[in-house]
Design an enzyme around this catalytic site. Structure first.
Site, PDB file in Angstrom:
ATOM      1  CG  ASP A 185      -0.302   0.043   2.540  1.00  0.00           C
ATOM      2  OD1 ASP A 185       0.927   0.222   2.613  1.00  0.00           O
ATOM      3  OD2 ASP A 185      -1.015  -0.129   3.547  1.00  0.00           O
ATOM      4  CG  HIS A 188       0.102   0.623   6.899  1.00  0.00           C
ATOM      5  ND1 HIS A 188      -0.882   0.813   5.960  1.00  0.00           N
ATOM      6  CD2 HIS A 188      -0.342   1.167   8.058  1.00  0.00           C
ATOM      7  CE1 HIS A 188      -1.900   1.448   6.527  1.00  0.00           C
ATOM      8  NE2 HIS A 188      -1.595   1.674   7.795  1.00  0.00           N
TER       9      HIS A 188
END
Length: 213
Positions: A185, A188
């Site tokens: 993503d 993170h």
């Protein structure tokens, strides 16, 4: 061989039990560090062993500091969420609290004044409870708008000075925007990225623990 008297036997068993428990008791001792944060500190997408609380404990151990590190990260939490739960999440007995909030404020484009007010509430409450603080800042990307980035980035050092807290200027230093350090993503940290964060954060936490003794 004669049987041992029951009282003697009980004492022997008790002694053996205490001896077995001693290493566990030693392992459980040490100052408590609570990490109050969001999904980054909660370890979204990672095992508990790879998440920041466990990795910070290991990084502290490498510095010769034995501490109990408690995770108090809630995915999606803003600074307002942290302020609402600070007393519940930062349990009694905490020596140092790492405050690592503001990332979701940034993602939502919240007014930096609001973020500052919420973090102020958290730091004020921790000070009232005589808990040492490490404030983990974040660096807003200039693409979000230079004025906004300037105001957001200024929140953390200003609060650290106001409350005498130790500042870790950028929680994601060495990790942000690195494909090798982040999950797909791009937001993170992966296990490797968390290790980088823990290594950078640990010396600051160690100094805060030493000051809290």
């Amino acid at each position: 061989m004669t049987d041992a008297p029951p009282a003697l036997l009980r004492r022997a068993l008790l002694a053996a039990g205490l001896a077995a428990l001693a290493p566990q008791a030693r392992a459980a001792r040490g100052p408590v560090v609570t990490v109050l944060g969001d999904s980054i500190t909660a370890g979204l997408g990672l095992s508990a062993q790879a998440a920041l609380p466990a990795q910070l404990k290991l990084a502290l151990q490498r510095l010769g500091v034995d501490a109990i590190v408690r995770g108090a990260g809630v995915s999606g939490d803003t600074s307002a969420g942290g302020a609402a739960r600070v007393d519940f999440s930062v349990q009694p007995g905490t020596s140092v609290c790492v405050v690592a909030l503001g990332g979701n404020d940034l993602l939502q484009g919240l007014d930096p004044k609001t973020t500052r007010a919420n973090l102020d509430r958290i730091l004020r409450r921790l000070k009232q409870r005589r808990i040492g603080v490490v404030l983990a800042g974040l660096k807003a990307p200039p693409e979000i708008g230079r004025g906004y980035a300037r105001d957001f980035n200024a929140v953390f050092p200003a609060l650290a000075v106001a409350y005498g807290a130790r500042l870790y200027p950028d929680l994601l230093a060495g990790v942000a925007r690195s494909r090798a350090m982040n999950q797909p993503d791009g937001v993170h940290p992966n296990a490797r990225g968390v290790q980088v964060i823990a290594r950078g954060l640990a010396p600051v936490v160690a100094r805060a623990l030493a000051a809290a003794e």
